[in-house]
Write a protein that holds these residues in place. Sequence first.
Motif, PDB file in Angstrom:
ATOM      1  N   HIS A  60      37.373  45.817  38.551  1.00 28.95           N
ATOM      2  CA  HIS A  60      38.528  46.256  39.335  1.00 28.95           C
ATOM      3  C   HIS A  60      39.708  46.653  38.441  1.00 28.95           C
ATOM      4  N   GLY A  61      39.436  46.864  37.166  1.00 28.23           N
ATOM      5  CA  GLY A  61      40.460  47.351  36.248  1.00 28.23           C
ATOM      6  C   GLY A  61      41.442  46.300  35.766  1.00 28.23           C
ATOM      7  N   ILE A  62      41.047  45.035  35.806  1.00 34.23           N
ATOM      8  CA  ILE A  62      41.934  43.940  35.402  1.00 34.23           C
ATOM      9  C   ILE A  62      41.279  43.186  34.249  1.00 34.23           C
ATOM     10  N   ASP A  63      42.038  42.934  33.198  1.00 30.02           N
ATOM     11  CA  ASP A  63      41.517  42.216  32.035  1.00 30.02           C
ATOM     12  C   ASP A  63      42.060  40.793  32.021  1.00 30.02           C
ATOM     13  N   ILE A  64      41.181  39.818  32.202  1.00 34.46           N
ATOM     14  CA  ILE A  64      41.597  38.408  32.139  1.00 34.46           C
ATOM     15  C   ILE A  64      40.956  37.705  30.937  1.00 34.46           C
ATOM     16  N   ALA A  65      40.320  38.467  30.065  1.00 34.15           N
ATOM     17  CA  ALA A  65      39.576  37.881  28.944  1.00 34.15           C
ATOM     18  C   ALA A  65      40.466  37.188  27.919  1.00 34.15           C
ATOM     19  N   GLY A  66      41.753  37.436  27.937  1.00 36.07           N
ATOM     20  CA  GLY A  66      42.656  36.782  26.988  1.00 36.07           C
ATOM     21  C   GLY A  66      43.202  35.451  27.475  1.00 36.07           C
ATOM     22  N   GLN A  67      42.900  35.095  28.704  1.00 35.56           N
ATOM     23  CA  GLN A  67      43.402  33.828  29.241  1.00 35.56           C
ATOM     24  C   GLN A  67      42.599  32.658  28.677  1.00 35.56           C
ATOM     25  N   ARG A  68      43.225  31.497  28.652  1.00 36.73           N
ATOM     26  CA  ARG A  68      42.567  30.268  28.207  1.00 36.73           C
ATOM     27  C   ARG A  68      42.862  29.168  29.226  1.00 36.73           C
ATOM     28  N   GLY A  69      41.842  28.348  29.485  1.00 37.76           N
ATOM     29  CA  GLY A  69      41.996  27.258  30.440  1.00 37.76           C
ATOM     30  C   GLY A  69      42.983  26.215  29.958  1.00 37.76           C
TER      31      GLY A  69
END
Length: 154
Positions: A60-69
């Motif tokens: 859907h064109g959203i990058d969340i790969a840089g987030q950390r738990g």
Amino acid sequence: MKPVRILFVCLGNICRSPLAEGILRHLSLGYPVDVDSAGTGGWHIGDLPDPRSIAVARRHGIDIAGQRGRKIDAGDFAAFDLIFAMDRNNLATLRALAPPATQHKLHLFLSYTLGVERDVPDPYYGGPEGFQTVYSMLFEGCSSLIGRLEEIGS
């Protein structure tokens, strides 16, 4: 309008809450909003979001790969204006942890955004279709929330 600080909370901070964070960040471009996510449990501190959450967001064109738990901490209750639990179990945990003066900030996400008393289901033990369902629910709720930012921030 002052920036609205919003925190999304689920159990482990790898499926629902990072997806909600990514969606709201994506939708809120141009709005004064600060978004984060956390979990009530500490199992995934420092981990990337679940690969299935990353994949559905990417489609859907959203990058969340840089987030950390990360795990919610005591300072979050003071730092955020709105704290959204993805389900009733996490809301109960938040209510038990939050100081009395911050209880008004705690909400069940779909109840606050769409007026429905429903949990955002945890897709962790299912397949990719569950992540798409969760994405759709979160997108609808976040879209509604965007429309309310002006009233919240004033």
